[in-house]
Design a protein around this motif. Sequence first.
Motif, PDB file in Angstrom:
ATOM      1  N   PRO A 162       0.816  -1.219   0.000  1.00  0.00           N
ATOM      2  CA  PRO A 162       0.000   0.000   0.000  1.00  0.00           C
ATOM      3  C   PRO A 162       0.847   1.265   0.000  1.00  0.00           C
ATOM      4  N   GLU A 163       1.967   1.178   0.622  1.00  0.00           N
ATOM      5  CA  GLU A 163       2.806   2.364   0.673  1.00  0.00           C
ATOM      6  C   GLU A 163       3.300   2.731  -0.721  1.00  0.00           C
TER       7      GLU A 163
ATOM      8  N   CYS B 294       1.811   1.911  -3.531  1.00  0.00           N
ATOM      9  CA  CYS B 294       0.643   2.408  -4.267  1.00  0.00           C
ATOM     10  C   CYS B 294       0.363   3.858  -3.921  1.00  0.00           C
ATOM     11  N   GLN B 295       0.505   4.203  -2.638  1.00  0.00           N
ATOM     12  CA  GLN B 295       0.241   5.580  -2.217  1.00  0.00           C
ATOM     13  C   GLN B 295       1.190   6.540  -2.907  1.00  0.00           C
TER      14      GLN B 295
ATOM     15  N   ALA C   5       0.151   9.430  -5.673  1.00  0.00           N
ATOM     16  CA  ALA C   5       0.488  10.839  -5.490  1.00  0.00           C
ATOM     17  C   ALA C   5       1.193  11.385  -6.716  1.00  0.00           C
TER      18      ALA C   5
ATOM     19  N   CYS D  53      -2.532  -3.151  -5.690  1.00  0.00           N
ATOM     20  CA  CYS D  53      -2.592  -3.282  -4.230  1.00  0.00           C
ATOM     21  C   CYS D  53      -3.907  -3.946  -3.867  1.00  0.00           C
TER      22      CYS D  53
ATOM     23  N   ILE E 159      -9.046   1.752   0.109  1.00  0.00           N
ATOM     24  CA  ILE E 159      -8.861   3.003  -0.613  1.00  0.00           C
ATOM     25  C   ILE E 159      -9.865   4.005  -0.048  1.00  0.00           C
TER      26      ILE E 159
ATOM     27  N   THR F 259      -6.173   7.787  -0.735  1.00  0.00           N
ATOM     28  CA  THR F 259      -5.171   7.241   0.193  1.00  0.00           C
ATOM     29  C   THR F 259      -5.326   5.735   0.202  1.00  0.00           C
ATOM     30  N   PHE F 260      -4.209   5.012   0.298  1.00  0.00           N
ATOM     31  CA  PHE F 260      -4.176   3.551   0.328  1.00  0.00           C
ATOM     32  C   PHE F 260      -3.704   3.117   1.695  1.00  0.00           C
TER      33      PHE F 260
END
Length: 807
Positions: free
Chosen positions: A705-706, A708-709, A713, A747, A752, A804-805
């Motif tokens: 997830p990080e 993907c975040q 962005a 992800c 989400i 946000t993920f």
Amino acid sequence: MADRKKAFLAAAAVALVIALPAALLAPRGVESSIERIVADASNLEITGWATVTVDGRTVRLSGVAPDEAHLNLTVALFQALPSVGSVDSSAATVLPTISPYGFVVERDGDTLTLSGHVPSEAVRGAILEAAAALSSVTVTDALEIGGGAPKTGFEDATRALVRVMGLMTAGRASLTDQAADIAGVAASSSGYQTLSSAGLLLPAGYTVGSAVIERPVQSPFVFDAKREGDALVLTGFVPSIAAEERVMGAARAAAGIGLRVVNHLAVAGGAPDGFADVAATAVAALARFEAGTVRLSDTAVTVDGTALTPSDARQLAAFIDAFKPVGYEVEALVTDPVVRPFVLTIARTADAMSVSGFLPRATEQAALRKALAPDPKAVKVLVETSAASGAPEGFADALSFAAAAARTIDSGSVAIEDEAILIRGTTPTSGRFADLGRLLGRQPAGFTVRAEVAPPMVPAWAWSLERTGKTLTVAGFVPSEPARAAVVDVVSHAIPEATVQDRMELASGMPDGFDPVDFAGFAARQLAVLDSGLVSLDREQALVKGTTASADAAALVRSAFAADLPPGLVGGAVDISSPPQTRLVVTSRPGGVEMTGTVPSSAAKQAAATAADLAFGSLPVTDRLRVTSGLDSASAGLAELAVLAASRLENGLVTVVDRRIRVSGSTFHPTATAALRSFLESRLPAGYVLDADFGYRLAQATVTPEVCQAMAADTLANFPIRFTEGGALDPAGAGGIDRLISIAFRCPQASIAVLPASAGDRQVEAARAASLQGVLVAAGITEGRVRVGSPRPSTTASAELVLTFGG
């Protein structure tokens, strides 16, 4: 033998005397008693010649004894009787002895003459009785009594010879002692057969010395052979057994295995020379008759009947021409067979005609040849027909019609079958084809006519429609008159203000699957939007050349030739003088977007630039678009559409050439492919064709997830999400959303959160967040993973929506 007979008779007399009753020896009634004794003792064979009287005891004999032995035996017989005193034979004489002893019977027509000797009146009477039994004869009796006849069988032998004369019309039979000679003419064939075995009619001890029997003479000498049904029947006369066998052999050969031969022939005299050979040869011809008769009457020969087949009729005609027996006159009447079906065929090639089948015998072949080929040097005519009966009524008219039809074709045939006429083939020119069409309007009465005739064959099929002002000229080939009419009709309706000039010709060789009317309509529709032009067909290739002041019109024609040609055709050269056409290329790369080509106006160029700025955010935009006058008005929004399509593709390439838009590249997630196609089709200008060559690439590996975040962005920084004033997602932001959905798929376990912007109308921002949530779910993101959160707390109000993920 005579001594033994005398001893026997004497013993008999003694025995008779001994047996007499004593009463007869009494003196009373002596004379009458002796008469009775003499009567009882008389023997016809011995005493039959004598006249006996009794005078007291004396028996007196008178008459003529056949011979001395009969006289002596009679005297001895009566002398030995009781009471007879004496026998007086002084008044008796003896017949003179004839040697050789002869008898003759002769016949001449209805007269029968008997001559020679017989031993007694009794024998004479028996012979006359036999003669009287013969029918229709007058008997002359010249017989004499004479001694010396054979002791036995003479009467039977002479009566038999009399009966022989009953089997003759003229002849003589004689008997000398016990040898017979016979000569004469038999009255009938059966009589001849009987006379040939005359020796069997004579008593034992008698022989036939010579027999010269002539067969009965027939006049006229007639022979008949008739073939009818399942039999070949022979009647009449032949001159000999050998001749009969010769004729029967010919009959059996003619009958084969299908007929039986019935023989009623009789052998007779009076045949002319060579009769058997002539009859056998004529009978052999019956093999070729269905029903027929051969007759010979003396030297007149008649052959009459119906031939078995037309081929047999030809063979019979040849036979009769060659059948000329010496000394004979031949008359023949051969009827042609009735054939069903009655067929005549005229086969045609470029330089020859051949006629086969059947013709009535009365048909003049020379006239037929002239009707088929007025110029015999140009076309050779071969007539190989068979004469036959059974032609339908009006056959002469049908034959003239068929000959005229054969002149119109250069390959094929014309066939008459009973009351039907079939014409098949091809014509050498359109004019001949038209001649045939006119001929078909004059069909012979009572006949049905069917034509399967193709126009002339052309090596390459060609057709064209040309527009010059208000005149349309149709040229080239059509397969039939109905097709010609339909082509003219469809062209006239497509451009009703124009005058149509028809210069088409009928021909064969049209490409398979080609529809001339369909193509004519297509060509007319193209010329309807051009100021002038020519649409043509060369084999299977369609071509167009023309002019127009309208780019839209030129584009329509180009598009039609590219995509709307009738089945079976391929597009060829498209040469249309018209204003310039739209040419665009939009390329999207990770480093930015580039636009080159032509647009119809500054507004169109500005719209494309604005769309690029919105769709690609902070990425650089290279704008090489140029404004060109005269372009198709429908192309005004093409540059903007191409930019929006390229923004939704990785390594996207959008090209516009004339009216074809080609889009290629990779979409960012599975559902994006269909979404992009639907978007393009909904905004495609009329008359343009979409060539979609894009699809979803292979999925990338999952990340945390990080990660993907961080990717989200970065994506939002370059491709911000755009909304319309009403809160709906703006197409300019679709590229960024497709990229975010792709990240979300990488992800799969992350939740989400869609966070509305903190600035602005909170209700509007919440609606925008909800719209984005719906898009994510519709793309295949699990609904439980996506939620709409609260605006981000910040000391500085945010104007943008954020994803946000989380784990």
